[in-house]
Design an enzyme around this catalytic site. Structure first.
Site, short mmCIF file in Angstrom:
data_model
loop_
_atom_site.label_atom_id
_atom_site.label_comp_id
_atom_site.label_asym_id
_atom_site.label_seq_id
_atom_site.Cartn_x
_atom_site.Cartn_y
_atom_site.Cartn_z
CD GLU A 28 -2.91 -0.96 2.45
OE1 GLU A 28 -2.68 -0.10 3.33
OE2 GLU A 28 -3.84 -1.77 2.53
CD GLN A 47 -0.59 18.99 -8.27
OE1 GLN A 47 -1.31 19.97 -8.03
NE2 GLN A 47 0.60 19.11 -8.84
CG ASP A 48 -1.03 11.20 -6.45
OD1 ASP A 48 -1.37 10.00 -6.57
OD2 ASP A 48 -1.11 11.84 -5.38
CG ASN A 49 3.16 16.59 -8.79
OD1 ASN A 49 2.08 16.73 -9.35
ND2 ASN A 49 3.69 17.51 -8.01
NE ARG A 59 13.25 15.66 -12.63
CZ ARG A 59 12.49 16.02 -13.67
NH1 ARG A 59 11.67 17.10 -13.57
NH2 ARG A 59 12.52 15.35 -14.82
CG HIS A 62 12.01 23.09 -6.99
ND1 HIS A 62 11.72 22.20 -8.00
CD2 HIS A 62 13.09 23.80 -7.42
CE1 HIS A 62 12.59 22.37 -8.99
NE2 HIS A 62 13.43 23.34 -8.66
CE LYS A 72 6.73 19.37 -2.61
NZ LYS A 72 7.95 20.07 -3.00
CG HIS A 119 11.70 17.51 -2.00
ND1 HIS A 119 11.16 17.08 -3.18
CD2 HIS A 119 12.35 16.45 -1.46
CE1 HIS A 119 11.45 15.81 -3.36
NE2 HIS A 119 12.17 15.39 -2.33
CE1 TYR A 132 7.27 14.93 -7.58
CE2 TYR A 132 6.17 16.49 -6.15
CZ TYR A 132 6.86 16.21 -7.31
OH TYR A 132 7.13 17.22 -8.19
CE LYS A 169 12.01 25.50 -11.58
NZ LYS A 169 10.69 24.93 -11.23
C1 LIG Z 1 5.82 20.96 -9.91
C2 LIG Z 1 4.85 21.14 -11.04
C3 LIG Z 1 5.28 21.54 -12.29
N1 LIG Z 1 4.37 21.69 -13.31
C4 LIG Z 1 4.87 22.07 -14.63
C5 LIG Z 1 5.70 23.35 -14.64
C6 LIG Z 1 6.72 23.10 -15.71
O1 LIG Z 1 6.24 23.53 -16.97
C7 LIG Z 1 6.90 21.58 -15.74
C8 LIG Z 1 8.16 21.10 -15.07
O2 LIG Z 1 8.20 21.70 -13.78
P1 LIG Z 1 9.54 21.72 -12.95
O3 LIG Z 1 10.71 21.93 -13.86
O4 LIG Z 1 9.35 22.67 -11.79
O5 LIG Z 1 9.60 20.21 -12.39
P2 LIG Z 1 10.58 19.70 -11.24
O6 LIG Z 1 11.93 20.32 -11.39
O7 LIG Z 1 10.47 18.22 -11.24
O8 LIG Z 1 9.93 20.28 -9.92
C9 LIG Z 1 9.63 19.47 -8.79
O9 LIG Z 1 10.85 19.11 -8.25
C10 LIG Z 1 11.04 19.19 -6.85
C11 LIG Z 1 11.99 18.11 -6.44
C12 LIG Z 1 9.83 19.22 -6.03
O10 LIG Z 1 9.79 18.73 -4.89
C13 LIG Z 1 8.70 19.97 -6.52
O11 LIG Z 1 7.50 19.28 -6.21
C14 LIG Z 1 8.69 20.29 -7.95
O12 LIG Z 1 9.08 21.65 -8.00
O13 LIG Z 1 5.76 21.05 -15.05
C15 LIG Z 1 3.02 21.46 -13.14
O14 LIG Z 1 2.21 21.61 -14.07
N2 LIG Z 1 2.59 21.07 -11.89
C16 LIG Z 1 3.44 20.91 -10.84
O15 LIG Z 1 2.99 20.54 -9.73
#
Ligand SMILES: Cc1cn([C@H]2C[C@H](O)[C@@H](COP(=O)(O)OP(=O)(O)O[C@H]3O[C@H](C)C(=O)[C@H](O)[C@H]3O)O2)c(=O)[nH]c1=O
Length: 181
Positions: A28, A47-49, A59, A62, A72, A119, A132, A169
């Site tokens: 689970e 929300q699940d990512n 990454r 953030h 998270k 994170h 997550y 970024k």
């Molecule tokens: C986080 C997020 C991003 N996006 C879109 C925005 C950008 O166009 C694209 C990639 O986003 P980003 O480059 O910020 O993705 P990560 O670098 O994996 O960001 C995550 O990485 C670190 C480790 C984290 O803990 C955060 O949850 C999150 O910021 O997805 C969304 O549409 N929804 C979302 O919840």
């Protein structure tokens, strides 16, 4: 389910009960009641990512500010990461301190990161899938970050910088001092 406290209050390591048989494994990945029973925390994820990354991707770090802060529950579905959480709660006795842990497909460990943390993770194997759950929605205007190699945080990522893969970024994120001094 085994829950271990970290030195950062509210941040827990979770080892789910894994059922193995000749087909493979089952566990689970989240159960609200079991989670509350073992941690004392009631959490409603909304929300699940999921992200997939190659070895050397980093990454983070953030976080989202104000009303959009996110707790998270992070899991590695395949591959391996060095996961890092930083306490940025202004009144916390561990403000500015971080916790690092290897999460991977083999140990199936999860980390619960409460609101008020930054994170990030470094990917240790190709084709790593990171999944997550968040207890608050994504809000782009509330997104902030701290540069991964911040001198104040002094995180040991255990890697050679020349092999790093970062987003534009993440390459330009501010220092901890500039945000919280
Ligand atoms: C986080 C997020 C991003 N996006 C879109 C925005 C950008 O166009 C694209 C990639 O986003 P980003 O480059 O910020 O993705 P990560 O670098 O994996 O960001 C995550 O990485 C670190 C480790 C984290 O803990 C955060 O949850 C999150 O910021 O997805 C969304 O549409 N929804 C979302 O919840």
């Amino acid at each position: 389910m085994i829950v271990e406290q970290t030195q950062l209050e509210g941040c827990f390591i979770i080892s789910p009960k894994v059922f193995l048989d000749d087909r493979g494994y089952f566990f689970e990945s989240f159960n609200r009641e079991t989670f509350k029973h073992h941690t004392g925390v009631s959490v409603d994820f909304v929300q699940d990512n999921q992200s997939k990354s190659s070895k050397g991707v980093l990454r983070g770090l953030h976080f989202q500010t104000g009303d959009f802060q996110q707790a998270k529950l992070v899991t590695v579905i395949s591959g391996s990461v060095l996961d890092v959480s930083v306490d940025i709660r202004p009144n916390s006795p561990t403000f500015g301190k971080h916790f690092s842990i290897v999460l991977n497909e083999t140990n199936k460990k999860q980390l619960f990161i409460p609101r008020g943390f930054a994170h990030g993770f470094l990917v240790l194997e190709d084709d790593t899938i990171f999944s997550y759950k968040c207890d608050n929605y994504y809000n782009k205007s509330a997104e902030r970050g701290i540069i991964y190699n911040d001198h104040t945080l002094n995180i040991d990522w255990h890697f050679k910088t020349e092999n790093l893969i970062l987003s534009e970024k993440d390459t330009n994120l501010p220092t901890f001092e500039s945000l919280f001094a």
